[in-house]
Design an enzyme around this catalytic site. Structure first.
Site, PDB file in Angstrom:
ATOM      1  N   GLU A  33       0.991  -1.331  -0.187  1.00  0.00           N
ATOM      2  CA  GLU A  33      -0.270   0.304   0.080  1.00  0.00           C
ATOM      3  C   GLU A  33       0.893   0.920  -0.033  1.00  0.00           C
ATOM      4  O   GLU A  33       1.906   0.921   0.594  1.00  0.00           O
ATOM      5  CB  GLU A  33      -0.618   0.206   1.267  1.00  0.00           C
ATOM      6  CG  GLU A  33      -1.823   1.470   1.207  1.00  0.00           C
ATOM      7  CD  GLU A  33      -3.343   1.128   2.679  1.00  0.00           C
ATOM      8  OE1 GLU A  33      -3.510   0.478   2.522  1.00  0.00           O
ATOM      9  OE2 GLU A  33      -2.569   1.824   3.530  1.00  0.00           O
TER      10      GLU A  33
ATOM     11  N   TYR B 130     -11.885  -5.486   9.667  1.00  0.00           N
ATOM     12  CA  TYR B 130     -11.396  -5.510  11.578  1.00  0.00           C
ATOM     13  C   TYR B 130     -11.536  -6.127  11.837  1.00  0.00           C
ATOM     14  O   TYR B 130     -12.161  -6.850  13.531  1.00  0.00           O
ATOM     15  CB  TYR B 130     -12.133  -3.846  11.854  1.00  0.00           C
ATOM     16  CG  TYR B 130     -11.880  -2.815  10.698  1.00  0.00           C
ATOM     17  CD1 TYR B 130     -11.266  -1.840  10.929  1.00  0.00           C
ATOM     18  CD2 TYR B 130     -13.000  -2.534   9.974  1.00  0.00           C
ATOM     19  CE1 TYR B 130     -10.986  -0.796  10.360  1.00  0.00           C
ATOM     20  CE2 TYR B 130     -13.440  -1.854   9.253  1.00  0.00           C
ATOM     21  CZ  TYR B 130     -12.169  -0.558   9.397  1.00  0.00           C
ATOM     22  OH  TYR B 130     -12.652   0.151   8.207  1.00  0.00           O
TER      23      TYR B 130
HETATM   24  P1  FAD Z   1     -17.905   1.049   7.032  1.00  0.00           P
HETATM   25  O1  FAD Z   1     -18.013   0.112   6.677  1.00  0.00           O
HETATM   26  O2  FAD Z   1     -18.930   2.381   6.859  1.00  0.00           O
HETATM   27  O3  FAD Z   1     -18.238   0.561   8.533  1.00  0.00           O
HETATM   28  C1  FAD Z   1     -17.833   1.826   9.986  1.00  0.00           C
HETATM   29  C2  FAD Z   1     -18.932   1.930  11.135  1.00  0.00           C
HETATM   30  O4  FAD Z   1     -20.106   1.441  10.838  1.00  0.00           O
HETATM   31  C3  FAD Z   1     -18.300   0.279  12.030  1.00  0.00           C
HETATM   32  O5  FAD Z   1     -18.567   0.206  13.172  1.00  0.00           O
HETATM   33  C4  FAD Z   1     -19.411  -0.747  11.117  1.00  0.00           C
HETATM   34  O6  FAD Z   1     -19.708  -1.463  11.674  1.00  0.00           O
HETATM   35  C5  FAD Z   1     -20.722   0.324  11.256  1.00  0.00           C
HETATM   36  N1  FAD Z   1     -21.407   0.026   9.983  1.00  0.00           N
HETATM   37  C6  FAD Z   1     -21.588  -0.862   8.970  1.00  0.00           C
HETATM   38  N2  FAD Z   1     -22.514  -0.468   7.629  1.00  0.00           N
HETATM   39  C7  FAD Z   1     -23.986  -0.103   8.823  1.00  0.00           C
HETATM   40  C8  FAD Z   1     -24.729   0.376   9.205  1.00  0.00           C
HETATM   41  N3  FAD Z   1     -25.312  -0.158   8.199  1.00  0.00           N
HETATM   42  N4  FAD Z   1     -25.663   0.184   9.401  1.00  0.00           N
HETATM   43  C9  FAD Z   1     -25.064   0.777  11.467  1.00  0.00           C
HETATM   44  N5  FAD Z   1     -23.635   0.691  11.069  1.00  0.00           N
HETATM   45  C10 FAD Z   1     -22.969  -0.198   9.622  1.00  0.00           C
HETATM   46  N6  FAD Z   1      -9.709   6.209   5.171  1.00  0.00           N
HETATM   47  C11 FAD Z   1      -9.128   6.553   3.959  1.00  0.00           C
HETATM   48  O7  FAD Z   1      -9.442   8.049   4.687  1.00  0.00           O
HETATM   49  N7  FAD Z   1      -8.606   6.767   3.381  1.00  0.00           N
HETATM   50  C12 FAD Z   1      -8.475   5.436   2.638  1.00  0.00           C
HETATM   51  O8  FAD Z   1      -7.848   5.072   2.316  1.00  0.00           O
HETATM   52  C13 FAD Z   1      -8.438   4.195   3.529  1.00  0.00           C
HETATM   53  N8  FAD Z   1      -7.491   2.776   3.198  1.00  0.00           N
HETATM   54  C14 FAD Z   1      -8.363   1.697   4.165  1.00  0.00           C
HETATM   55  C15 FAD Z   1      -8.132   0.849   3.921  1.00  0.00           C
HETATM   56  C16 FAD Z   1      -8.320  -0.502   4.838  1.00  0.00           C
HETATM   57  C17 FAD Z   1      -7.856  -1.337   4.448  1.00  0.00           C
HETATM   58  C18 FAD Z   1      -8.703   0.335   5.891  1.00  0.00           C
HETATM   59  C19 FAD Z   1      -8.641  -1.133   6.533  1.00  0.00           C
HETATM   60  C20 FAD Z   1      -9.241   1.319   6.338  1.00  0.00           C
HETATM   61  C21 FAD Z   1      -8.849   2.150   5.684  1.00  0.00           C
HETATM   62  N9  FAD Z   1      -9.587   4.326   5.955  1.00  0.00           N
HETATM   63  C22 FAD Z   1      -8.907   4.890   4.977  1.00  0.00           C
HETATM   64  C23 FAD Z   1      -9.706   4.036   6.746  1.00  0.00           C
HETATM   65  C24 FAD Z   1     -11.438   3.619   6.662  1.00  0.00           C
HETATM   66  O9  FAD Z   1     -12.114   5.304   6.090  1.00  0.00           O
HETATM   67  C25 FAD Z   1     -12.049   3.924   8.203  1.00  0.00           C
HETATM   68  O10 FAD Z   1     -11.835   2.632   9.469  1.00  0.00           O
HETATM   69  C26 FAD Z   1     -13.704   4.276   8.401  1.00  0.00           C
HETATM   70  O11 FAD Z   1     -13.445   4.345   9.976  1.00  0.00           O
HETATM   71  C27 FAD Z   1     -13.942   2.968   8.478  1.00  0.00           C
HETATM   72  O12 FAD Z   1     -15.270   3.035   6.806  1.00  0.00           O
HETATM   73  P2  FAD Z   1     -15.146   1.586   6.814  1.00  0.00           P
HETATM   74  O13 FAD Z   1     -15.283   2.311   4.817  1.00  0.00           O
HETATM   75  O14 FAD Z   1     -14.624   0.182   7.313  1.00  0.00           O
HETATM   76  O15 FAD Z   1     -16.736   1.762   7.559  1.00  0.00           O
END
Ligand code: FAD
Length: 291
Positions: free
Chosen positions: A17, A148
């Site tokens: 990455e 996670y």
């Molecule tokens: P989601 O999948 O939406 O989850 C976030 C939270 O909401 C979780 O607690 C989940 O359980 C909950 N949730 C999910 N769906 C629902 C629903 N339908 N109803 C209620 N609750 C729900 N950040 C950046 O800014 N840029 C990047 O390039 C970047 N790359 C990343 C790459 C990886 C591999 C990882 C692990 C993280 C990365 N992040 C990045 C950080 C990420 O944006 C954060 O961790 C963010 O807080 C959550 O993103 P997510 O897509 O996992 O969110």
């Protein structure tokens, strides 16, 4: 190349990455670092998306450059929480036009301003909304999502976190990349639970080589990762001696990767932090294992 083709092979591989520059001034040096990593021919490279979309233009430029000049498949990250539908649709169009076939669909972190704003007005509340949107647009991408092993910091429990993770997969995620972790047993436990919950897509473990004592606090704060005693001792002993910490951090990450391969994982994603020397050293440590 769609990454699912890669994940269906048995061959062991490493991917890296990189992150885009924060401004024009840093562009050339970051581009150069990402090219040096691409020249190592990893299985693929992911390019992150600046929080709030600030560096979104560079994500695409870096990903396109790596793909076109080095033939390395790329994965462009995209966050949605602070964006309008128009912005996201335009971005997806640009990713498609750049010939990039893989998108990491993310929500993005909540800033204090976002936390206080009216959520009913948000175009996207969770990553699943973005995944559904990409599918509805008919864009033929291989879509990845984040997961996670130590649960997302906003989740109250793992069961709920895995329930929402399954929704992302059902909406069209073809693979999931994990948050960094420093104890592989946490990953094995997580794998057991998600497989039990019916999530069958490939899981790509993310490993962060900690090569600098100052990086530890930031990494733990960002990820909420558990630090095993073995790792803490290493930081205590070498954290203030840069060259020794770098060597010890690379050795620790190498050990983690070997254990993951030995336990059935075929592709490990390394959070290489734009450091070609670290990426090269890990590959060299694994030269016979990777074949
Ligand atoms: P989601 O999948 O939406 O989850 C976030 C939270 O909401 C979780 O607690 C989940 O359980 C909950 N949730 C999910 N769906 C629902 C629903 N339908 N109803 C209620 N609750 C729900 N950040 C950046 O800014 N840029 C990047 O390039 C970047 N790359 C990343 C790459 C990886 C591999 C990882 C692990 C993280 C990365 N992040 C990045 C950080 C990420 O944006 C954060 O961790 C963010 O807080 C959550 O993103 P997510 O897509 O996992 O969110």
């Amino acid at each position: 190349m769609k990454l699912t083709e890669l994940f269906n092979q048995d061959k062991l591989s490493l991917s890296f990455e990189v992150f885009p520059p924060k401004n024009d001034t840093a562009f050339e040096s970051v581009k150069h670092a990402t090219e040096e990593i691409a020249a190592l021919h990893p299985s693929f490279m992911s390019v992150t998306y600046g929080a709030g979309g600030g560096t979104s233009r560079y994500t695409l430029e870096i990903a396109k450059n790596i793909k076109e000049r080095y033939g390395v498949p790329t994965l462009a990250h995209l966050t949605c929480v602070s964006s309008t539908k128009e912005t996201v649709h335009e971005k997806i169009k640009q990713i498609r036009e750049a010939g990039i076939q893989n998108v990491m669909a993310l929500r993005g972190d909540l800033t204090p301003e976002l936390e206080q704003s009216d959520r009913s007005k948000w175009a996207y509340r969770h990553a699943v909304d973005l995944i559904r949107d990409i599918k509805e647009m008919g864009a033929d991408f291989c879509i990845g999502g984040a997961c996670y092993p130590e649960i997302h910091p906003e989740s109250t429990n793992q069961k709920e976190d895995i329930k929402y993770l399954k929704e992302k997969v059902d909406a069209g995620c073809s693979f999931l990349t994990t948050q960094m972790f420093f104890d592989n047993n946490l990953l094995y436990n997580f794998l057991y639970k998600i497989r039990e919950a019916g999530i069958t897509v490939p899981i790509i473990p993310g490993v962060m080589p900690i090569t600098n004592g100052n990086q530890v606090e930031r990494a733990v704060k960002l990820s909420g990762s558990f630090m095993p005693q073995r790792f803490k001792s290493l930081v205590d002993k070498f954290g203030t001696t840069p060259a020794a910490m770098k060597q010890a951090g690379i050795a620790y990450a190498t050990d983690q990767i070997i254990d993951l391969f030995a336990n059935g994982i075929t592709n490990v994603h390394v959070y290489s932090m734009n450091k070609p020397d670290v990426a090269a050293q890990i590959l060299s440590n694994l030269s016979d294992i990777l074949g």
